[in-house]
Design a protein around this motif. Structure first.
Motif, PDB file in Angstrom:
ATOM      1  N   GLN A  77       0.845  -1.192   0.000  1.00 36.32           N
ATOM      2  CA  GLN A  77       0.000   0.000   0.000  1.00 36.32           C
ATOM      3  C   GLN A  77       0.881   1.242   0.000  1.00 36.32           C
ATOM      4  OE1 GLN A  77      -3.191  -1.957  -0.496  1.00 36.32           O
ATOM      5  NE2 GLN A  77      -3.533   0.204  -0.093  1.00 36.32           N
ATOM      6  N   VAL A 103      -2.689  -4.714  -4.218  1.00 38.98           N
ATOM      7  CA  VAL A 103      -2.957  -3.412  -3.610  1.00 38.98           C
ATOM      8  C   VAL A 103      -4.440  -3.371  -3.259  1.00 38.98           C
ATOM      9  CG1 VAL A 103      -2.972  -0.912  -3.976  1.00 38.98           C
ATOM     10  CG2 VAL A 103      -1.149  -2.302  -4.986  1.00 38.98           C
ATOM     11  N   TYR A 138      -1.309   5.991   6.884  1.00 40.91           N
ATOM     12  CA  TYR A 138      -2.280   4.977   7.272  1.00 40.91           C
ATOM     13  C   TYR A 138      -2.679   5.040   8.748  1.00 40.91           C
ATOM     14  CZ  TYR A 138      -1.336   3.395   2.666  1.00 40.91           C
ATOM     15  OH  TYR A 138      -1.229   3.364   1.299  1.00 40.91           O
TER      16      TYR A 138
END
Length: 187
Positions: A77, A103, A138
C-alpha cells in the motif's frame, strides 16, 4: 475499602513459539518492522527489490537464511506514489512477479491501520508480507502520531493481525521533512 482480586496469568516459556524469519535478522513473520530513514536514502528501492525476490521465491545474494523457498504474495500500500507511473515501473525494473503483488483499492475510502479491509485482504490473498508506505499515511485522521497513548492501540491491533496470520508487516517511516528543511539539508 475492598481490594479487587488480582488475576495472575503466567506464560510457560516451553509453550512460547520461536520467531520465524522472513529476512534474518531484520524482518520476522508475525511482527511489525519499521523501515525509517531520511528522504532519498532508498527505503522504497530496497523494499521493492526485496518484494521482487519474494514474489519469485529467489534468494537474496547477501542473506544466508530466512527467505522462503517458494514465492509469496505481498500486499503493498502506498499513499504517496502512483501505482502505474512509479510502483509498477519500479517493481518491473526489480524483476517482480506483479501477479503476486496486491494493492487494496482505497480510491473511495482511505485505508487505515485499523481498517477491516486489511484483515480481509490477508485472508483472501494469503499474503505473507504487508507493506504500508508511509506509515503516516495509514494512521487515520484524528490521531496524533506524537502521542503514544493514541498510537499504541493502533500498533497493538496491527501486531495482533501480524501474529494471527503469521505475516510480516513493514511500515515505511519518513523522517519529518520540515525538520530537514529548517536545518537546510533538504529544500
Amino acid at each position: 475499602m475492598l481490594m479487587e482480586e488480582t488475576k495472575l496469568k503466567l506464560i510457560n516459556m516451553a509453550e512460547v513459539e520461536v520467531v520465524e524469519w522472513l529476512l534474518y535478522p531484520l524482518i520476522s513473520f508475525g511482527k511489525i518492522t519499521i523501515l525509517q530513514g531520511d528522504p532519498g536514502e532508498g527505503k522504497i528501492t530496497v523494499m521493492l527489490y526485496l518484494i521482487a525476490c519474494l514474489t519469485k521465491g529467489e534468494p537474496l545474494s547477501f542473506v544466508e537464511e530466512g527467505l522462503p523457498a517458494e514465492a509469496i504474495s505481498v500486499i503493498y500500500q502506498t499513499a504517496e506514489d502512483g501505482l502505474g507511473d512509479t510502483i509498477k515501473t519500479r517493481l518491473l525494473e526489480a524483476g517482480a512477479d506483479c501477479f503476486k503483488v496486491i494493492v487494496i483499492d482505497d480510491s473511495e475510502e482511505a485505508l487505515t491501520i485499523v481498517d477491516d479491509r486489511l484483515k480481509l485482504a490477508i485472508e483472501t490473498t494469503g499474503a505473507k508480507l504487508i507493506v504500508l508506505d508511509p506509515l503516516q499515511g495509514y494512521i487515520g485522521s484524528g490521531i496524533d502520531m506524537h502521542r503514544a497513548n493514541e498510537v499504541r492501540p493502533l500498533m497493538h491491533r496491527l501486531s495482533v493481525l501480524a501474529e494471527k496470520y503469521k505475516c510480516a508487516i513493514v511500515l515505511i517511516g519518513h523522517m519529518n521533512k520540515t525538520v530537514w528543511e529548517k536545518q537546510g539539508i533538504v529544500h
